[in-house]
Design a protein around this motif. Structure first.
Motif, short mmCIF file in Angstrom:
data_model
loop_
_atom_site.label_atom_id
_atom_site.label_comp_id
_atom_site.label_asym_id
_atom_site.label_seq_id
_atom_site.Cartn_x
_atom_site.Cartn_y
_atom_site.Cartn_z
N ALA A 191 0.86 -1.19 0.00
CA ALA A 191 0.00 0.00 0.00
C ALA A 191 0.89 1.24 0.00
O ALA A 191 1.31 1.71 1.06
N PRO A 192 1.19 1.79 -1.17
CA PRO A 192 2.04 2.99 -1.23
C PRO A 192 1.24 4.25 -0.91
O PRO A 192 0.03 4.33 -1.15
N ALA A 193 1.96 5.24 -0.41
CA ALA A 193 1.43 6.61 -0.37
C ALA A 193 1.76 7.24 -1.73
O ALA A 193 1.89 6.53 -2.72
N VAL A 194 1.87 8.55 -1.80
CA VAL A 194 2.08 9.20 -3.10
C VAL A 194 3.47 8.88 -3.64
O VAL A 194 4.49 9.12 -2.99
N ILE A 195 3.49 8.30 -4.83
CA ILE A 195 4.72 7.98 -5.53
C ILE A 195 4.84 8.91 -6.73
O ILE A 195 3.86 9.17 -7.44
N TYR A 215 5.38 14.50 4.96
CA TYR A 215 5.93 13.18 5.21
C TYR A 215 7.09 13.26 6.21
O TYR A 215 8.04 14.01 6.00
N PRO A 216 7.05 12.49 7.28
CA PRO A 216 8.16 12.50 8.24
C PRO A 216 9.52 12.23 7.61
O PRO A 216 10.54 12.75 8.08
N LEU A 217 9.57 11.42 6.55
CA LEU A 217 10.85 11.14 5.90
C LEU A 217 11.23 12.21 4.89
O LEU A 217 12.27 12.12 4.23
N GLY A 218 10.39 13.24 4.75
CA GLY A 218 10.78 14.44 4.03
C GLY A 218 10.75 14.40 2.52
O GLY A 218 11.25 15.31 1.86
N ARG A 219 10.16 13.38 1.95
CA ARG A 219 10.08 13.33 0.48
C ARG A 219 8.90 12.46 0.07
O ARG A 219 8.38 11.67 0.85
N LEU A 220 8.50 12.62 -1.19
CA LEU A 220 7.53 11.71 -1.78
C LEU A 220 8.24 10.42 -2.17
O LEU A 220 9.46 10.36 -2.29
N GLY A 221 7.46 9.36 -2.38
CA GLY A 221 8.05 8.10 -2.80
C GLY A 221 8.45 8.12 -4.25
O GLY A 221 8.01 8.97 -5.04
N VAL A 222 9.30 7.19 -4.62
CA VAL A 222 9.70 6.99 -6.01
C VAL A 222 9.49 5.52 -6.35
O VAL A 222 9.39 4.67 -5.45
N PRO A 223 9.37 5.18 -7.63
CA PRO A 223 9.06 3.79 -7.99
C PRO A 223 10.00 2.76 -7.40
O PRO A 223 9.57 1.64 -7.07
N SER A 224 11.27 3.08 -7.24
CA SER A 224 12.21 2.09 -6.69
C SER A 224 11.88 1.75 -5.24
O SER A 224 12.24 0.66 -4.77
#
Length: 259
Positions: A191-195, A215-224
């Protein structure tokens, strides 16, 4: 046997084969990259023949094939599995990534025909591919299925309710298949968030820094990010995991579920 993938060093053939739907770009392509990098052979599907051809060239035509078609088309589902078996002789892993989200707005005003289309593409197609893969290989030989769900399927997400409903169904489909296909086939979901993909760009286009700040990790997701998760769930390291939904969200659920 060794093979050369585009822009990568030689890797040994793992002897495993994956079928990944909706993989000419975005999350599906990121998953294909991860599986090819560890030595799997892969069949990718998608609607556009040219986009698939380009993806195969980038991934490595010595290890990747493509079958074009619409995910909800039963004939396409059967053809993709048949072509994979013809080319590689097996289909150990199925990754159900194909999906659509053609509408943005409250479900109280949702066109029911659109809702049906979303459900058919996002859920029924996944079931169809699972049935075909099961009959062709996994029933007798085992394997793993990974369904790409969404955080929208495990929490309310304003304005993408139709998509969220379909992804909630995908989570339940994962549970049902995990129960019915055990012990030979493991079935899990991601279940991804925004990629950051073309598919999701309406959610962050023109305001990426603002969106990433949530996002606590400070970035949006990427496909990898999803590729790595799918590689894990189709590996021996996850052999005792089934019926689970792995949330890959950059920590967004830590912020009161706002995403």
């Amino acid at each position: 046997m060794a093979a050369q993938t585009a822009g990568a060093e030689q890797v040994a053939d793992s002897g495993k084969v994956a079928l990944i739907t909706g993989a000419s770009r975005g999350i599906g392509y990121g998953i294909a990259e991860a599986l090819v990098a560890r030595g799997d052979r892969v069949c990718i599907t998608g609607r556009g023949e040219e986009a698939l051809k380009e993806a195969v060239e980038r991934l490595g035509a010595d290890r990747v094939i493509a079958v074009a078609g619409k995910a909800h088309d039963e004939a396409h589902q059967a053809a993709a599995v048949e072509r994979t078996m013809e080319a590689f002789g097996r289909v150990d892993f199925l990754v159900n990534n194909a999906g659509t989200n053609p509408v943005f707005g409250p479900i109280a005003e949702l066109d029911l025909n659109v809702a049906r289309k979303v459900y058919e593409t996002n859920v029924i197609s996944a079931l169809g591919f699972a049935q075909q893969t099961w009959k062709a290989w996994q029933k007798e030989n085992g394997g793993a299925i990974v369904n790409i769900a969404s955080v929208a399927g495990v929490s309310a997400s304003p304005f993408i309710g139709a998509y969220g409903m379909s992804k909630a169904a995908m989570v339940n489909l994962t549970l049902q298949l995990a129960h019915e296909l055990a012990p030979s086939v493991r079935v899990n979901a991601i279940a991804p968030a925004v990629i950051k993909t073309k598919f999701a760009e309406a959610l962050y286009e023109g305001r990426e820094a603002e969106a990433a700040a949530a996002y606590p990790l400070g970035r949006l997701g990427v496909p990898s990010d999803i590729g790595g998760a799918a590689a894990f769930l189709t590996s021996e390291q996850s052999d005792w995991i089934t019926g689970q939904t792995l949330v890959v969200d950059g920590g967004i659920f830590l912020n009161a579920g706002v995403h």
